[in-house]
Design a protein around this motif. Sequence first.
Motif, PDB file in Angstrom:
ATOM      1  N   MET A  29       0.914 -10.064  65.294  1.00  0.00           N
ATOM      2  CA  MET A  29       0.354  -9.377  64.164  1.00  0.00           C
ATOM      3  C   MET A  29      -0.879 -10.113  63.614  1.00  0.00           C
ATOM      4  N   PHE A  30      -0.798 -11.454  63.482  1.00  0.00           N
ATOM      5  CA  PHE A  30      -1.937 -12.246  63.009  1.00  0.00           C
ATOM      6  C   PHE A  30      -2.605 -12.928  64.197  1.00  0.00           C
ATOM      7  N   THR A  31      -3.903 -13.092  64.095  1.00  0.00           N
ATOM      8  CA  THR A  31      -4.711 -13.654  65.176  1.00  0.00           C
ATOM      9  C   THR A  31      -4.765 -15.169  65.097  1.00  0.00           C
ATOM     10  N   ASP A  32      -4.679 -15.810  66.258  1.00  0.00           N
ATOM     11  CA  ASP A  32      -4.957 -17.243  66.350  1.00  0.00           C
ATOM     12  C   ASP A  32      -6.473 -17.364  66.496  1.00  0.00           C
ATOM     13  N   HIS A  33      -7.141 -17.475  65.354  1.00  0.00           N
ATOM     14  CA  HIS A  33      -8.601 -17.494  65.363  1.00  0.00           C
ATOM     15  C   HIS A  33      -9.150 -18.775  65.965  1.00  0.00           C
ATOM     16  N   THR A  34     -10.310 -18.652  66.532  1.00  0.00           N
ATOM     17  CA  THR A  34     -11.123 -19.798  66.930  1.00  0.00           C
ATOM     18  C   THR A  34     -12.323 -19.802  65.985  1.00  0.00           C
ATOM     19  N   THR A  35     -13.156 -20.791  66.113  1.00  0.00           N
ATOM     20  CA  THR A  35     -14.346 -20.797  65.257  1.00  0.00           C
ATOM     21  C   THR A  35     -15.288 -19.649  65.620  1.00  0.00           C
ATOM     22  N   ASP A  36     -15.119 -19.075  66.795  1.00  0.00           N
ATOM     23  CA  ASP A  36     -15.945 -17.925  67.184  1.00  0.00           C
ATOM     24  C   ASP A  36     -15.406 -16.602  66.644  1.00  0.00           C
ATOM     25  N   THR A  37     -14.074 -16.499  66.490  1.00  0.00           N
ATOM     26  CA  THR A  37     -13.482 -15.218  66.075  1.00  0.00           C
ATOM     27  C   THR A  37     -13.147 -15.158  64.593  1.00  0.00           C
ATOM     28  N   ALA A  38     -13.122 -16.286  63.932  1.00  0.00           N
ATOM     29  CA  ALA A  38     -12.737 -16.323  62.520  1.00  0.00           C
ATOM     30  C   ALA A  38     -13.804 -15.690  61.644  1.00  0.00           C
ATOM     31  N   PRO A  39     -13.404 -15.225  60.473  1.00  0.00           N
ATOM     32  CA  PRO A  39     -14.420 -14.778  59.524  1.00  0.00           C
ATOM     33  C   PRO A  39     -15.426 -15.906  59.290  1.00  0.00           C
ATOM     34  N   PRO A  40     -16.694 -15.574  59.171  1.00  0.00           N
ATOM     35  CA  PRO A  40     -17.735 -16.606  59.028  1.00  0.00           C
ATOM     36  C   PRO A  40     -17.444 -17.637  57.931  1.00  0.00           C
ATOM     37  N   ALA A  41     -16.859 -17.204  56.832  1.00  0.00           N
ATOM     38  CA  ALA A  41     -16.604 -18.123  55.720  1.00  0.00           C
ATOM     39  C   ALA A  41     -15.557 -19.191  56.060  1.00  0.00           C
ATOM     40  N   ALA A  42     -14.763 -18.986  57.111  1.00  0.00           N
ATOM     41  CA  ALA A  42     -13.731 -19.956  57.491  1.00  0.00           C
ATOM     42  C   ALA A  42     -14.211 -20.942  58.545  1.00  0.00           C
ATOM     43  N   ARG A  43     -15.310 -20.667  59.198  1.00  0.00           N
ATOM     44  CA  ARG A  43     -15.718 -21.432  60.370  1.00  0.00           C
ATOM     45  C   ARG A  43     -16.047 -22.898  60.078  1.00  0.00           C
ATOM     46  N   LYS A  44     -16.724 -23.158  58.989  1.00  0.00           N
ATOM     47  CA  LYS A  44     -17.080 -24.541  58.644  1.00  0.00           C
ATOM     48  C   LYS A  44     -15.806 -25.365  58.392  1.00  0.00           C
ATOM     49  N   THR A  45     -14.880 -24.790  57.675  1.00  0.00           N
ATOM     50  CA  THR A  45     -13.610 -25.478  57.392  1.00  0.00           C
ATOM     51  C   THR A  45     -12.841 -25.729  58.680  1.00  0.00           C
ATOM     52  N   MET A  46     -12.790 -24.727  59.534  1.00  0.00           N
ATOM     53  CA  MET A  46     -12.071 -24.875  60.799  1.00  0.00           C
ATOM     54  C   MET A  46     -12.689 -25.965  61.670  1.00  0.00           C
ATOM     55  N   THR A  47     -14.006 -25.995  61.725  1.00  0.00           N
ATOM     56  CA  THR A  47     -14.703 -27.016  62.514  1.00  0.00           C
ATOM     57  C   THR A  47     -14.395 -28.408  61.971  1.00  0.00           C
ATOM     58  N   ALA A  48     -14.396 -28.552  60.661  1.00  0.00           N
ATOM     59  CA  ALA A  48     -14.092 -29.850  60.047  1.00  0.00           C
ATOM     60  C   ALA A  48     -12.668 -30.295  60.380  1.00  0.00           C
ATOM     61  N   ILE A  49     -11.724 -29.362  60.327  1.00  0.00           N
ATOM     62  CA  ILE A  49     -10.331 -29.703  60.641  1.00  0.00           C
ATOM     63  C   ILE A  49     -10.207 -30.083  62.111  1.00  0.00           C
ATOM     64  N   GLU A  50     -10.830 -29.303  62.970  1.00  0.00           N
ATOM     65  CA  GLU A  50     -10.776 -29.572  64.408  1.00  0.00           C
ATOM     66  C   GLU A  50     -11.369 -30.949  64.729  1.00  0.00           C
ATOM     67  N   THR A  51     -12.442 -31.305  64.061  1.00  0.00           N
ATOM     68  CA  THR A  51     -13.077 -32.607  64.270  1.00  0.00           C
ATOM     69  C   THR A  51     -12.167 -33.733  63.776  1.00  0.00           C
ATOM     70  N   ARG A  52     -11.568 -33.540  62.610  1.00  0.00           N
ATOM     71  CA  ARG A  52     -10.721 -34.576  62.012  1.00  0.00           C
ATOM     72  C   ARG A  52      -9.408 -34.748  62.762  1.00  0.00           C
ATOM     73  N   VAL A  53      -8.776 -33.630  63.150  1.00  0.00           N
ATOM     74  CA  VAL A  53      -7.452 -33.681  63.770  1.00  0.00           C
ATOM     75  C   VAL A  53      -7.531 -33.799  65.294  1.00  0.00           C
ATOM     76  N   GLY A  54      -8.639 -33.345  65.858  1.00  0.00           N
ATOM     77  CA  GLY A  54      -8.783 -33.372  67.304  1.00  0.00           C
ATOM     78  C   GLY A  54      -8.371 -32.072  67.977  1.00  0.00           C
ATOM     79  N   ARG A  55      -7.900 -31.141  67.194  1.00  0.00           N
ATOM     80  CA  ARG A  55      -7.510 -29.816  67.677  1.00  0.00           C
ATOM     81  C   ARG A  55      -7.404 -28.897  66.471  1.00  0.00           C
ATOM     82  N   LEU A  56      -7.278 -27.624  66.713  1.00  0.00           N
ATOM     83  CA  LEU A  56      -7.120 -26.670  65.619  1.00  0.00           C
ATOM     84  C   LEU A  56      -5.649 -26.277  65.537  1.00  0.00           C
TER      85      LEU A  56
END
Length: 169
Positions: free
Chosen positions: A1-28
């Motif tokens: 039902m809900f999408t496992d978004h990537t930084t390419d598929t996520a709403p634009p407003a979420a992409r910066k946050t997702m990238t920061a988390i991915e960089t900090r944690v090493g994965r999304l």
Amino acid sequence: MFTDHTTDTAPPAARKTMTAIETRVGRLPPAVARMAESPELLDGFLRSSGLFDASTLDPVAREVVVMTMATRNPCHVCVAVHTAKLRALDADEDLVVALTGSGPLPDERLDALRTFTLEVLRTGGEVDDDTLTAFLRNGHTRRNALEVVLGIGAYTMSTLANRMTRAPL
């Protein structure tokens, strides 16, 4: 039902946050990938949990509040993540095990914190004087009482969103 978004598929407003988390944690993390459907929820949770992390409650005490929320609103993602966090903090294994059950915690101060958290939830914040006094008598402060409310708010967002999106581990 809900999408496992990537930084390419996520709403634009979420992409910066997702990238920061991915960089900090090493994965999304999958929970983040699904929460990204609502950039406002994702940012709101991260900001409020960051504020909670900056509170005067010590790290293990904060985890007691989080695990209380995670077990009350059965969130398998939160239980797993915060069990690992407790172990990384070198928390007593008896405490870790007790937090997933309903019996008293082996540390009286932390048990008072869990009891207080549950009472705040049960009463919608309208704790009686005896409950607050018992909390204070166990080494906590009035400020800590309000910080519990902050933790409840942050982890209500997380536990409910993870359950709604059926976030995997």
